[in-house]
Design a protein around this motif. Structure first.
Motif, PDB file in Angstrom:
ATOM      1  N   PRO A  73       0.824  -1.213   0.000  1.00  0.00           N
ATOM      2  CA  PRO A  73       0.000   0.000   0.000  1.00  0.00           C
ATOM      3  C   PRO A  73       0.860   1.266   0.000  1.00  0.00           C
ATOM      4  O   PRO A  73       1.898   1.316   0.659  1.00  0.00           O
ATOM      5  CB  PRO A  73      -0.802  -0.117   1.304  1.00  0.00           C
ATOM      6  N   PRO A  99      -8.426   6.874  -3.074  1.00  0.00           N
ATOM      7  CA  PRO A  99      -9.444   5.916  -2.627  1.00  0.00           C
ATOM      8  C   PRO A  99      -8.913   4.887  -1.631  1.00  0.00           C
ATOM      9  O   PRO A  99      -9.559   4.608  -0.607  1.00  0.00           O
ATOM     10  CB  PRO A  99      -9.898   5.260  -3.935  1.00  0.00           C
ATOM     11  N   ASP A 100      -7.737   4.325  -1.893  1.00  0.00           N
ATOM     12  CA  ASP A 100      -7.164   3.349  -0.962  1.00  0.00           C
ATOM     13  C   ASP A 100      -6.755   4.008   0.349  1.00  0.00           C
ATOM     14  O   ASP A 100      -6.951   3.435   1.428  1.00  0.00           O
ATOM     15  CB  ASP A 100      -5.948   2.669  -1.612  1.00  0.00           C
ATOM     16  N   ARG A 159      -8.114   6.620   1.737  1.00  0.00           N
ATOM     17  CA  ARG A 159      -9.341   6.885   2.492  1.00  0.00           C
ATOM     18  C   ARG A 159      -9.877   5.613   3.136  1.00  0.00           C
ATOM     19  O   ARG A 159     -10.341   5.633   4.283  1.00  0.00           O
ATOM     20  CB  ARG A 159     -10.408   7.478   1.565  1.00  0.00           C
ATOM     21  N   GLN A 160      -9.789   4.525   2.410  1.00  0.00           N
ATOM     22  CA  GLN A 160     -10.280   3.262   2.965  1.00  0.00           C
ATOM     23  C   GLN A 160      -9.447   2.845   4.170  1.00  0.00           C
ATOM     24  O   GLN A 160      -9.987   2.341   5.163  1.00  0.00           O
ATOM     25  CB  GLN A 160     -10.238   2.177   1.893  1.00  0.00           C
ATOM     26  N   ARG A 161      -8.130   3.056   4.081  1.00  0.00           N
ATOM     27  CA  ARG A 161      -7.246   2.715   5.190  1.00  0.00           C
ATOM     28  C   ARG A 161      -7.192   3.800   6.257  1.00  0.00           C
ATOM     29  O   ARG A 161      -6.626   3.597   7.321  1.00  0.00           O
ATOM     30  CB  ARG A 161      -5.825   2.458   4.662  1.00  0.00           C
ATOM     31  N   ARG A 162      -7.748   4.992   5.938  1.00  0.00           N
ATOM     32  CA  ARG A 162      -7.708   6.157   6.820  1.00  0.00           C
ATOM     33  C   ARG A 162      -6.267   6.500   7.210  1.00  0.00           C
ATOM     34  O   ARG A 162      -5.954   6.760   8.377  1.00  0.00           O
ATOM     35  CB  ARG A 162      -8.590   5.961   8.061  1.00  0.00           C
ATOM     36  N   ASP A 167     -10.848  12.211   6.503  1.00  0.00           N
ATOM     37  CA  ASP A 167     -10.724  10.785   6.198  1.00  0.00           C
ATOM     38  C   ASP A 167      -9.384  10.208   6.659  1.00  0.00           C
ATOM     39  O   ASP A 167      -9.046   9.073   6.297  1.00  0.00           O
ATOM     40  CB  ASP A 167     -10.873  10.564   4.693  1.00  0.00           C
TER      41      ASP A 167
END
Length: 219
Positions: free
Chosen positions: A81, A127-128, A130-133, A176
């Protein structure tokens, strides 16, 4: 202890990009490098690898949205990531002209490099994050962002637009858990110049770790 996410330099070169990559590598981050020049990337990657860093690279014209997003995805697949991105492409010296000599195509090219390419990076990695914050988006530009000069019109226009974009981005993604910020360097960067690349890299590292400022100006 788990390995940190990757640090990716978009517009990697032998100056600030190399110093920032080395600084994050010392902290254990795997490093990804992106630029158009494959030979430069090989050398930078080899130099980092000789210090024990995990590193990889992809060639791409950063103004080509598909090529850039593909390069980022390939590095994410190999390095893990993406935790931090440095967006620092170098503008063409041929764009340095007085304001009345600056053509529409000069402005178009500069905005494509400084703003449209920045948006391509954001669309690819946010996007990734934000998903992982979690994650940092770091952007650098020059003194024309805060001190526009009539003889370097393209830089004044493009850097001002980039700074506005980053400020809006900061205000949008902070909730986020994602940090976006601009580092503006007034004056030349280089060995023996006003700003040493290593010192600017250290400022970027502090921004990433403290997450306190939307804009830092080094004068």
């Amino acid at each position: 202890m788990s390995r940190p996410g990757a640090f990716v330099v978009v517009g990697a070169g032998p100056g600030l990009g190399a110093s920032a990559a080395a600084r994050f590598a010392r902290a254990g981050y795997p490093v990804g490098l992106i630029s158009r020049n494959a030979e430069t990337l090989r050398q930078l990657s080899a130099d980092l690898g000789s210090t024990g860093a995990t590193t990889d690279f992809e060639t791409a014209d950063v103004t080509d949205e598909l090529a850039l997003s593909t390069a980022l995805e390939l590095l994410r697949a190999r390095l893990g990531p993406i935790e931090a991105v440095l967006f620092s492409p170098r503008p063409s010296l041929g764009w340095i002209k007085p304001v009345v000599d600056t053509t529409p195509s000069d402005l178009e090219n500069a905005l494509a490099l400084s703003v449209q390419a920045a948006a391509s990076v954001v669309r690819a990695v946010v996007p990734d994050m934000r998903q992982r914050r979690s994650g940092s988006l770091l952007f650098t530009n020059g003194g024309a962002a805060v001190e526009p000069h009539r003889d370097r019109a393209v830089s004044g226009v493009a850097y001002a637009a980039e700074s506005a974009y980053v400020r809006m981005l900061h205000d949008t993604v902070a909730a986020d858990g994602v940090y976006a910020a601009q580092l503006t360097v007034v004056g030349p960067i280089g060995p023996g110049a006003k700003h040493a690349p290593e010192a600017v890299a250290e400022a970027l590292w502090r921004m990433h770790t403290t997450r306190e400022q939307a804009l830092l100006v080094l004068r």
